[in-house]
Design a protein around this motif. Structure first.
Motif, PDB file in Angstrom:
ATOM      1  N   ALA A   1     -17.234  43.365  24.894  1.00  0.00           N
ATOM      2  CA  ALA A   1     -17.289  42.218  25.804  1.00  0.00           C
ATOM      3  C   ALA A   1     -16.005  42.105  26.611  1.00  0.00           C
ATOM      4  CB  ALA A   1     -17.540  40.938  25.008  1.00  0.00           C
ATOM      5  N   PHE A   2     -14.852  42.364  25.969  1.00  0.00           N
ATOM      6  CA  PHE A   2     -13.581  42.302  26.688  1.00  0.00           C
ATOM      7  C   PHE A   2     -13.535  43.368  27.773  1.00  0.00           C
ATOM      8  CE2 PHE A   2      -9.203  43.380  27.528  1.00  0.00           C
ATOM      9  CZ  PHE A   2      -8.588  42.143  27.621  1.00  0.00           C
ATOM     10  N   LEU A   3     -13.938  44.582  27.446  1.00  0.00           N
ATOM     11  CA  LEU A   3     -13.907  45.665  28.435  1.00  0.00           C
ATOM     12  C   LEU A   3     -14.905  45.428  29.565  1.00  0.00           C
ATOM     13  CD1 LEU A   3     -12.125  47.064  26.313  1.00  0.00           C
ATOM     14  CD2 LEU A   3     -13.295  49.195  26.868  1.00  0.00           C
ATOM     15  N   ASP A   4     -16.078  44.911  29.225  1.00  0.00           N
ATOM     16  CA  ASP A   4     -17.076  44.647  30.257  1.00  0.00           C
ATOM     17  C   ASP A   4     -16.558  43.638  31.268  1.00  0.00           C
ATOM     18  OD1 ASP A   4     -18.802  46.408  29.082  1.00  0.00           O
ATOM     19  OD2 ASP A   4     -20.045  44.889  28.100  1.00  0.00           O
ATOM     20  N   ARG A   5     -15.805  42.672  30.801  1.00  0.00           N
ATOM     21  CA  ARG A   5     -15.309  41.638  31.705  1.00  0.00           C
ATOM     22  C   ARG A   5     -14.076  42.095  32.482  1.00  0.00           C
ATOM     23  NH1 ARG A   5     -13.312  35.433  30.313  1.00  0.00           N
ATOM     24  NH2 ARG A   5     -12.382  35.060  32.351  1.00  0.00           N
ATOM     25  N   ASN A   6     -13.173  42.819  31.815  1.00  0.00           N
ATOM     26  CA  ASN A   6     -11.868  43.088  32.418  1.00  0.00           C
ATOM     27  C   ASN A   6     -11.684  44.516  32.929  1.00  0.00           C
ATOM     28  OD1 ASN A   6     -10.362  40.488  31.897  1.00  0.00           O
ATOM     29  ND2 ASN A   6     -11.010  40.969  29.817  1.00  0.00           N
ATOM     30  N   GLY A   7     -12.454  45.454  32.418  1.00  0.00           N
ATOM     31  CA  GLY A   7     -12.339  46.819  32.891  1.00  0.00           C
ATOM     32  C   GLY A   7     -11.082  47.539  32.443  1.00  0.00           C
ATOM     33  N   THR A   8     -10.277  46.936  31.593  1.00  0.00           N
ATOM     34  CA  THR A   8      -9.073  47.569  31.050  1.00  0.00           C
ATOM     35  C   THR A   8      -8.922  47.145  29.606  1.00  0.00           C
ATOM     36  OG1 THR A   8      -6.681  47.885  31.330  1.00  0.00           O
ATOM     37  CG2 THR A   8      -7.537  45.683  31.727  1.00  0.00           C
ATOM     38  N   ASP A   9      -8.290  48.004  28.821  1.00  0.00           N
ATOM     39  CA  ASP A   9      -8.127  47.665  27.401  1.00  0.00           C
ATOM     40  C   ASP A   9      -6.671  47.731  26.959  1.00  0.00           C
ATOM     41  OD1 ASP A   9      -7.691  50.358  27.501  1.00  0.00           O
ATOM     42  OD2 ASP A   9      -9.132  50.905  25.944  1.00  0.00           O
ATOM     43  N   TRP A  10      -5.709  47.697  27.920  1.00  0.00           N
ATOM     44  CA  TRP A  10      -4.313  47.741  27.512  1.00  0.00           C
ATOM     45  C   TRP A  10      -3.433  47.023  28.529  1.00  0.00           C
ATOM     46  CZ3 TRP A  10      -0.182  50.242  30.029  1.00  0.00           C
ATOM     47  CH2 TRP A  10      -0.539  50.991  31.163  1.00  0.00           C
ATOM     48  N   ALA A  11      -2.228  46.717  28.078  1.00  0.00           N
ATOM     49  CA  ALA A  11      -1.224  46.106  28.952  1.00  0.00           C
ATOM     50  C   ALA A  11       0.144  46.583  28.500  1.00  0.00           C
ATOM     51  CB  ALA A  11      -1.294  44.580  28.894  1.00  0.00           C
TER      52      ALA A  11
END
Length: 426
Positions: free
Chosen positions: A156-166
């Motif tokens: 769900a996080f990736l679907d919304r934001n398109g990134t998985d790191w900062a």
């Protein structure tokens, strides 16, 4: 909720790794590395929220630059680690569900004590675990419902934001372009999670004084705003806290928060069955510590990790195990996390250090690995021609098939140790 700690080159840690459970009690003699482990968490917390220079500002004297890096016996620069890394895995409540995060930071060294030591930022990042490797779930025994919720939260996080790191910045003034919305969200979630990683090191003298600051603060590390926290607790939480207090200190029956409007100060009284209402200056150190730990535990604004160093300080031996049992009762255990992830700001977790044989006697037969021995071991480094003392973790549980002998401590071994110490097994 912290699930895994890996440290290399920081203080007494070289190649150190430890799984962390919702309730983890670290047992060890003085100098075994218990305080160093809490220092590592505090170093990450401060670096995340204040940058590297903020973490080294002197607010925590145990994080002085000269003391950060692992040092072996010997002479010269070659015997001190040139870099340190700290990596922490965690499950964090979010609108997506229990989000599996990992944070890693690295710091380099220039100079060797007694000469001035300068530190250099080597980089850091936080990311949503890819879940390609799930051995940590197996080791911790995560139930199927939680595993599914963790995978769904990641998606769900990736679907919304398109990134998985900062990327973490070494200082607030570090150059760099604007971060994506997903990166900002990750950093915000990380900052909220690490905010509670400060250890509780209570000062009974400070707690006895009225507090004139804000009642919005969670319990400070020294407990000096205890009276304001008590004032803020709801009636239900205060009743539950009074019940726990009476079980731990049988003569205590009630708590009365007080606010002095003329002076703008918070205070409180505790009622005892035979002596009536008693003000803080008349309370024992043990009573003050119990009050502060219970208040921090019941304060929803401090939801997250409660890290307590030497939890037995000031307490009668017969009360230590009962205090831990009561705190342990309300941790968010793994089966709870899937349902609570969208309801709370932090999962309740307890990490306590101790060298009390009474507490060891009470917990030795827990098969989950919640009790961990931190021990000193000698390490030979041929590359640097030095011998150093390092910390290793040995959980109390039955060994797994893939583990080397000596990586764990069995309950039977602990029982024999306690009997040799003349400790009565409960």
């Amino acid at each position: 909720m912290i699930t895994r700690i890996e440290i290399d080159g920081f203080k007494s840690f070289v190649g150190f790794a430890m799984d962390v459970r919702p309730c983890t009690v670290l047992m060890g003699v003085n100098g075994a590395g218990k305080s160093n482990l809490l220092d590592a968490l505090d170093f990450v917390r401060r670096t995340v929220t204040m940058g590297l220079q903020g973490a080294l500002s002197g607010a925590n004297p145990r994080l002085a630059a000269r003391d950060l890096f692992h040092h072996a016996d010997g002479h010269g620069d070659a015997c001190t680690a040139s870099e340190l890394t700290i990596k922490i895995g965690m499950l964090v409540p979010s609108t997506y569900g229990p989000l599996p995060l990992v944070v890693r930071l690295g710091v380099g060294r220039d100079g060797t004590p007694p000469d001035p030591v300068r530190v250099a930022w080597r980089g850091g990042r936080v990311w949503v675990s890819s879940l390609v490797h799930t051995e940590w779930m197996d080791r911790l025994g995560l139930p199927g419902q939680l595993r599914a919720a963790v995978a769904a939260a990641r998606k769900a996080f990736l679907d919304r934001n398109g990134t998985d790191w900062a990327q973490l910045r070494g200082s607030d003034a570090a150059p760099g372009g604007p971060r994506s919305e997903g990166a900002r969200e990750l950093l915000g979630v990380l900052a909220s999670e690490t905010a509670t990683w400060e250890r509780i090191a209570l000062d009974p003298a400070a707690m006895r004084r009225p507090f004139g600051g804000s009642d919005e603060l969670t319990l400070l590390a020294d407990g000096s705003n205890l009276s304001a926290v008590l004032q803020r607790l709801g009636s239900g939480e205060l009743r539950d806290m009074e019940a726990d207090l009476a079980a731990l200190i049988p003569e205590a029956s009630a708590i009365r928060p007080v606010f002095d409007h003329r002076r703008g100060e918070y205070d409180f009284d505790v009622r005892f069955r035979h002596t009536g209402w008693t003000s803080p200056p008349m309370l024992s150190d043990g009573t003050m510590r119990v009050l502060a730990l219970l208040a921090a535990w019941y304060d929803d604004r401090r939801a997250g990790l409660l890290a307590v160093e030497e939890i037995e300080n000031g307490l009668h031996p017969t009360r230590i195990a009962e205090l831990v049992r009561r705190l342990r009762r309300d941790v968010d255990d793994f089966p709870d996390l899937a349902d609570r992830a969208r309801q709370v700001s932090g999962f309740r977790q307890l990490i306590a250090t101790t060298h009390s044989p009474v507490l060891l006697s009470a917990l030795y037969d827990d098969p989950t690995g919640s009790l961990v021995f931190l021990e000193q071991a000698s390490r030979v480094d041929p590359a640097r021609a030095g011998i150093s003392t390092v910390t290793r973790a040995r959980p109390v549980r039955e060994p797994r098939a893939d583990e080397e002998p000596g990586e764990t401590v069995t309950a039977e071994q602990v029982k024999r140790l306690l009997e040799a110490m003349g400790q009565v097994i409960a």
